[in-house]
Design a protein around this motif. Structure first.
Motif, PDB file in Angstrom:
ATOM      1  N   ILE A  71       1.098  -1.087   0.175  1.00  0.00           N
ATOM      2  CA  ILE A  71       0.237  -0.067  -0.269  1.00  0.00           C
ATOM      3  C   ILE A  71       0.895   0.977   0.102  1.00  0.00           C
ATOM      4  CG2 ILE A  71      -1.532   0.804   1.097  1.00  0.00           C
ATOM      5  CD1 ILE A  71      -2.738  -1.257   2.042  1.00  0.00           C
ATOM      6  N   THR A  72       1.667   1.163   0.702  1.00  0.00           N
ATOM      7  CA  THR A  72       2.586   2.438   1.137  1.00  0.00           C
ATOM      8  C   THR A  72       3.680   2.538  -1.049  1.00  0.00           C
ATOM      9  OG1 THR A  72       3.060   2.344   3.265  1.00  0.00           O
ATOM     10  CG2 THR A  72       4.936   3.781   2.256  1.00  0.00           C
ATOM     11  N   GLU A  73       3.842   1.742  -1.125  1.00  0.00           N
ATOM     12  CA  GLU A  73       5.218   1.349  -2.131  1.00  0.00           C
ATOM     13  C   GLU A  73       3.946   2.180  -3.492  1.00  0.00           C
ATOM     14  OE1 GLU A  73       6.964  -2.118  -3.440  1.00  0.00           O
ATOM     15  OE2 GLU A  73       8.511  -1.999  -1.290  1.00  0.00           O
ATOM     16  N   ARG A  74       2.797   1.857  -3.470  1.00  0.00           N
ATOM     17  CA  ARG A  74       1.811   2.073  -4.707  1.00  0.00           C
ATOM     18  C   ARG A  74       0.888   3.517  -4.742  1.00  0.00           C
ATOM     19  NH1 ARG A  74       1.356  -2.785  -7.978  1.00  0.00           N
ATOM     20  NH2 ARG A  74       2.917  -3.552  -7.618  1.00  0.00           N
ATOM     21  N   GLY A  75       1.633   3.995  -3.243  1.00  0.00           N
ATOM     22  CA  GLY A  75       0.483   5.488  -2.869  1.00  0.00           C
ATOM     23  C   GLY A  75      -1.336   4.928  -2.826  1.00  0.00           C
ATOM     24  N   TRP A  76      -1.364   3.839  -1.986  1.00  0.00           N
ATOM     25  CA  TRP A  76      -2.884   3.381  -1.548  1.00  0.00           C
ATOM     26  C   TRP A  76      -3.571   4.308  -0.480  1.00  0.00           C
ATOM     27  CZ3 TRP A  76      -2.465  -2.357  -4.092  1.00  0.00           C
ATOM     28  CH2 TRP A  76      -2.160  -2.614  -5.852  1.00  0.00           C
ATOM     29  N   GLU A  77      -2.266   4.814   0.158  1.00  0.00           N
ATOM     30  CA  GLU A  77      -2.541   5.104   1.811  1.00  0.00           C
ATOM     31  C   GLU A  77      -4.473   5.997   1.983  1.00  0.00           C
ATOM     32  OE1 GLU A  77      -0.451   6.143   0.631  1.00  0.00           O
ATOM     33  OE2 GLU A  77       1.642   4.875   1.746  1.00  0.00           O
ATOM     34  N   THR A  78      -4.719   6.585   1.044  1.00  0.00           N
ATOM     35  CA  THR A  78      -6.105   7.365   0.917  1.00  0.00           C
ATOM     36  C   THR A  78      -7.400   6.096   0.728  1.00  0.00           C
ATOM     37  OG1 THR A  78      -5.554   8.857   0.651  1.00  0.00           O
ATOM     38  CG2 THR A  78      -7.224   9.527   0.167  1.00  0.00           C
ATOM     39  N   PRO A  79      -6.737   5.554  -0.721  1.00  0.00           N
ATOM     40  CA  PRO A  79      -8.091   4.277  -0.756  1.00  0.00           C
ATOM     41  C   PRO A  79      -8.393   3.607   0.297  1.00  0.00           C
ATOM     42  CG  PRO A  79      -6.561   5.342  -2.731  1.00  0.00           C
ATOM     43  CD  PRO A  79      -5.997   5.602  -1.735  1.00  0.00           C
ATOM     44  N   ALA A  80      -6.972   3.036   0.466  1.00  0.00           N
ATOM     45  CA  ALA A  80      -7.154   2.327   1.427  1.00  0.00           C
ATOM     46  C   ALA A  80      -7.997   2.554   2.609  1.00  0.00           C
ATOM     47  CB  ALA A  80      -6.064   1.157   2.032  1.00  0.00           C
ATOM     48  N   ALA A  81      -7.919   3.926   2.984  1.00  0.00           N
ATOM     49  CA  ALA A  81      -8.170   4.630   5.060  1.00  0.00           C
ATOM     50  C   ALA A  81      -9.420   4.772   3.904  1.00  0.00           C
ATOM     51  CB  ALA A  81      -7.934   5.597   4.802  1.00  0.00           C
ATOM     52  N   VAL A  82     -10.070   4.523   3.351  1.00  0.00           N
ATOM     53  CA  VAL A  82     -11.311   5.262   2.535  1.00  0.00           C
ATOM     54  C   VAL A  82     -12.636   4.098   2.611  1.00  0.00           C
ATOM     55  CG1 VAL A  82     -13.426   5.781   0.943  1.00  0.00           C
ATOM     56  CG2 VAL A  82     -10.848   7.282   1.157  1.00  0.00           C
ATOM     57  N   GLY A  83     -11.835   2.709   2.213  1.00  0.00           N
ATOM     58  CA  GLY A  83     -12.136   2.093   2.197  1.00  0.00           C
ATOM     59  C   GLY A  83     -12.085   1.151   3.925  1.00  0.00           C
ATOM     60  N   GLY A  84     -11.336   1.466   4.282  1.00  0.00           N
ATOM     61  CA  GLY A  84     -11.643   0.760   6.068  1.00  0.00           C
ATOM     62  C   GLY A  84     -12.759   1.824   6.020  1.00  0.00           C
ATOM     63  N   VAL A  85     -13.724   3.036   6.108  1.00  0.00           N
ATOM     64  CA  VAL A  85     -14.699   4.137   6.390  1.00  0.00           C
ATOM     65  C   VAL A  85     -16.192   3.166   5.842  1.00  0.00           C
ATOM     66  CG1 VAL A  85     -15.969   5.699   5.298  1.00  0.00           C
ATOM     67  CG2 VAL A  85     -13.841   5.930   6.792  1.00  0.00           C
ATOM     68  N   MET A  86     -15.800   2.550   4.748  1.00  0.00           N
ATOM     69  CA  MET A  86     -16.642   1.672   3.955  1.00  0.00           C
ATOM     70  C   MET A  86     -17.227   0.840   4.918  1.00  0.00           C
ATOM     71  SD  MET A  86     -17.362   3.041   1.408  1.00  0.00           S
ATOM     72  CE  MET A  86     -17.195   4.008  -0.350  1.00  0.00           C
ATOM     73  N   GLY A  87     -16.252   0.055   5.445  1.00  0.00           N
ATOM     74  CA  GLY A  87     -16.151  -0.768   6.527  1.00  0.00           C
ATOM     75  C   GLY A  87     -16.866  -0.838   7.682  1.00  0.00           C
ATOM     76  N   ARG A  88     -16.457   0.199   7.510  1.00  0.00           N
ATOM     77  CA  ARG A  88     -16.328   0.765   9.682  1.00  0.00           C
ATOM     78  C   ARG A  88     -17.768   1.717   9.579  1.00  0.00           C
ATOM     79  NH1 ARG A  88     -12.573   3.832  11.955  1.00  0.00           N
ATOM     80  NH2 ARG A  88     -12.015   4.397   9.777  1.00  0.00           N
ATOM     81  N   TRP A  89     -18.486   1.909   8.429  1.00  0.00           N
ATOM     82  CA  TRP A  89     -19.791   3.166   8.821  1.00  0.00           C
ATOM     83  C   TRP A  89     -20.576   2.757   9.854  1.00  0.00           C
ATOM     84  CZ3 TRP A  89     -20.212   7.081   5.911  1.00  0.00           C
ATOM     85  CH2 TRP A  89     -21.805   7.809   5.551  1.00  0.00           C
ATOM     86  N   PRO A  90     -20.888   1.580  10.367  1.00  0.00           N
ATOM     87  CA  PRO A  90     -21.836   2.225  11.170  1.00  0.00           C
ATOM     88  C   PRO A  90     -21.381   2.760  12.285  1.00  0.00           C
ATOM     89  CG  PRO A  90     -22.083  -0.207  10.317  1.00  0.00           C
ATOM     90  CD  PRO A  90     -20.515   0.540   9.475  1.00  0.00           C
TER      91      PRO A  90
END
Length: 177
Positions: A71-90
């Protein structure tokens, strides 16, 4: 003696011990060169370098560490964090809001989170809560991650195609314009 012979510096004659030292140094250098060549051949046969006694980048990693590194090498920090929001929405919006509103997608370029609600009343309620939610999400994800929450109401009823339709008709909307 001639002048040429007297001008040259005289090297001292090497004794038995000095000759032995010189021969040992030369033998060590030759052995080192043969060993390095043999080591390179062996590595080429094995398919390249292998990890040794010390940790380096070729060693196996635990799955979580490998994913975080990717994730760090590819620069996917923001999309991964937002994906975590989708899972923690409630947990982020509360169980009552999460029951009626669901995140659909995140546009990374525009930094817009799109949320679908199951009724127009909840869509209106979420539009009123949007500034508070943006602040809460940015607090959790990092400043500026989400700039806007786009709220979608419920979809309209499915179109019914029946026998009583005029050819070329688009439905009830084509009678008004």
């Amino acid at each position: 003696m001639s002048e040429e012979q007297s001008e040259q510096p005289r090297t001292p004659e090497l004794s038995g011990v000095d000759l032995a030292r010189q021969a040992l140094v030369a033998a060590k250098e030759q052995a080192r060169a043969r060993g390095a060549a043999a080591q390179q051949k062996k590595q080429a046969r094995r398919g390249g370098l292998r990890s040794g006694a010390r940790a380096d980048g070729r060693d196996p990693l635990p799955l979580g560490a490998a994913i975080n590194r990717l994730i760090t090498e590819r620069g996917w920090e923001t999309p991964a964090a937002v994906g975590g929001v989708m899972g923690r929405w409630p947990q982020l919006v509360g169980p009552e809001v999460a029951q009626h509103c669901e995140p659909q997608r995140y546009d990374e370029d525009a930094r817009v989170l799109t949320v679908q609600c199951d009724s127009t009343a909840w869509a209106t309620q979420l539009r009123l809560l949007a500034p508070t939610l943006v602040a809460r999400l940015n607090e959790d994800l990092g400043h500026g991650t989400v700039k806007l929450i786009k709220v979608l109401g419920p979809g309209g009823p499915a179109r019914r195609y029946g026998a009583l339709r005029a050819p070329g008709s688009k439905g009830p909307g084509d009678t008004y314009g």
